[in-house]
Design a protein around this motif. Sequence first.
Motif: not given
Lengths: 295, 385, 183
Positions: B206-231
Amino acid sequence: MSEAIQDDQDLSGMPMMDNPVMPYLRQERIPHIWCPGCGIGTTVNCFTRAIEEAASDLDKLAIVSGIGCTGRVAGYLNLDSFHTTHGRAIPFATGLKLSNPELSVVVYSGDGDLFAIGGNHFMHAARRNMDLLVVCVNNFTYGMTGGQVAPTTPIGATQTTMPYGNFENPASLPFLADAAGATFVARWTVYHVRQLTRCFKEALGKKGFRFIEILAPCPTLFLRRNRLGDGVDMVRTYKEKSVLRNGADTKEVGLGLTGEIVVGTFVDRERPTWLESMNDHFGKVFGDRYSRYGG
Amino acid sequence: MTADPKGVLTGIHFLDGDHAACEGALAAGCRFVAGYPITPSTEVVERFAQRIPLVGGLFIQMEDELAASIAILGGAWGGKKVMTVTSGPGLSLMMEHLGLAYITETPCVFIDVQRGGPSTGLPTLPAQADMMQVKWGSHGDYEIIALSPNSPQECFDLTIRAFNLTEQWRVPVFLMMDEVVGHMTERVVIPEASAIEITERRWTAKAPGTYRPYDVGADRVPEMTKAGDGHRIHVTGLTHDERGWPCMTPKQQDKLIRRLSGKIRDNADALTDIREEGCEDADVVVVSYGITSRVASAAVLRARAAGLKVGHARLVVTWPFPAARIAALASKCKAMVVPELNLGQMVHEVRLAVNGRIPVLLVDHAGGTVHDPQVILDRIQEAAR
Amino acid sequence: MTRTEIRIGGLGGQGVILSGIILGKAASIYDGLNATLIQAFGPEARGSACSAQVTIADDPVDYPYVLNPDILVVMSPDAYTQFAPSLKPGGMLLYEEELVHIKELPEGVRAYGIGATRIAEELGRRLVLNIVMVGFFVGVTGIVSVGAAEKALLSSVPKGTESLNLNAFRRGFEHGRSLVGAA
């Protein structure tokens, strides 16, 4: 007082003043938790102006806090921000910086967090010359837990756990930082907003373990209890008692409950950072077989 | 995807468990280790420090285990696969950061080479007495995954699995070694990199601005980013919302803590790995894990030679505890025997799962060595009566 | 199913553990058997009692420790005193005959001695005493093959010392073969 402050109030609909630091803050998280007259907000103001003036790449600037009133700074800044455990902001920041060396990493925390529970980490990060800017807002007390004695509390000051007045010798933070090997050591107060902003900007442009101590009033738990007036009175005291002494011997800059406050840049020197040392050393040991870590 | 060949020491080796675990970490893609020396785990980081400069990564010996266990969390948010290694007293110091890793869903592997305790105890001798500490030792409700190797080969194999599981579930994963497995040397086969399956981090697209660190789908595991990626993420040990921002209400606490525990508890069956042998028609089933499973095997062989119908169920995954499978086994046998190098830890979980239907006999041991197989055999014979 | 339990005892610094590594490697990597090595040493790094336990078996090794060895190899008087009583009846004792003086042996135990220190000194390095003992072990017992033992040896010793170590191994091996009357 505990951490039982509710942070979920939705204030996004409230009108905001058009403040130049606003783009650097998570505006939906304002108002902040700090008391009226507290000095932490002023330091954040200076910090945001410094990163604006320095034209820092905000996507590559990360901030790490520990626990306590100053520990909340990370949460309000619109940067990659990490609110860690009590005393451990520096080792977290160490891991972050070493894992992703392109980041500029700032540790922003309080005197209790950085120098009591976290004192050992401060010493070792300075010794290693870890490439971090460490900012300590020193209000001489444990604010979030209700005004207990801190490693910086001057002798004679009353605190809830020193109800008859503090008899413990306080630490002089610039002296500690200097002795441990920091490459840049400065002290200002929240009265010195222009100097502090300049100092932040200068320190952000340097490398190595850099340390800035900022004296700040805690009107609720330190000033009132010690009949030192309110936040404004304390800022006036800072103005009256401060003595600028750049390059001062850090042995001579200790603080008392009253008396002069030596401010300025005390240490400014260069030495290779931990990562530079590692890369240079492995380059010698392994020759062409070694690729420099982090470019 | 498969392993990066740079970290894979393909070949047939004669390694102890500590060294094999280090090779497992390198093969799994671990490129950042922070540690603090403590017997009998130190060899893992010694080998990592020796190997990593030419693999491309970094080791740092921190000032204590508190620092080591949070430096790796910084390392994970900087984008690397990370690990720390400890034993006994060091594990006690790491408990707070186990909690931080859990609530912030930071992928990380902890290796615990168990020694006799409490306190300084028996630094050079084995125990399995940290099994409950890793599950319950940090404050608050939390879940972990724990794997219990019984050989150097498994130290290699299960370390890779530990890294894959922590990336898949974003929960701290423990490799529960012990002094015997750590210092025991055996043949270790390290395959070609192309034969090692690696689970990559669940990077967000997801692009910065649309990504939220703890949004989850069916498996309840969020997607991750790292510091420095603009999120411009915020990561906190406070109870937080989907944005990662502090939100300290009973409602959000309930939502977050139930999601975090649910993603492991509700998948306990999928995570179960029990090696069963001769359990189908057994009168007595021995339930074991780690080094004790090898001693139990010796006892089971002797029991069978004496004409007893004995099965052996070895737990490779010790947490989450495979309660459903143990209950199913208990419905078919007359008694269970649980040997462990402690005065009774996992036996409580076995008893909970069995729920009083059959006797569950503990073969305890205070640690310092392994059981005498005869003692386990005696208890099997007692259970068979 | 055959299972042979071996204990090697000596002093720290004598290369006891390396001896165990070479035997374990030979069996498990080059001879297609299973081997488990357990090492035990005192808290001091050097000069204290040190021992290696090696179990070699056709099937995977379950119980990992050696309590009553089939074969005991001793390089110091203390190791002999400490471990000889644990030898299995009918077991075998291999000893450094200039350092260890045999008194009573447990029932049925066969004992074979070698002047490993003297041989090592003749080769110019007293340090290769342990390799002479490994060669002696292979020569007397035949539990691992010569080929496997030599490969394991060469992959375990520092570069540049291969021929010295191989000579040490062969001297020990030949002495062992001569004692058991092998052709």
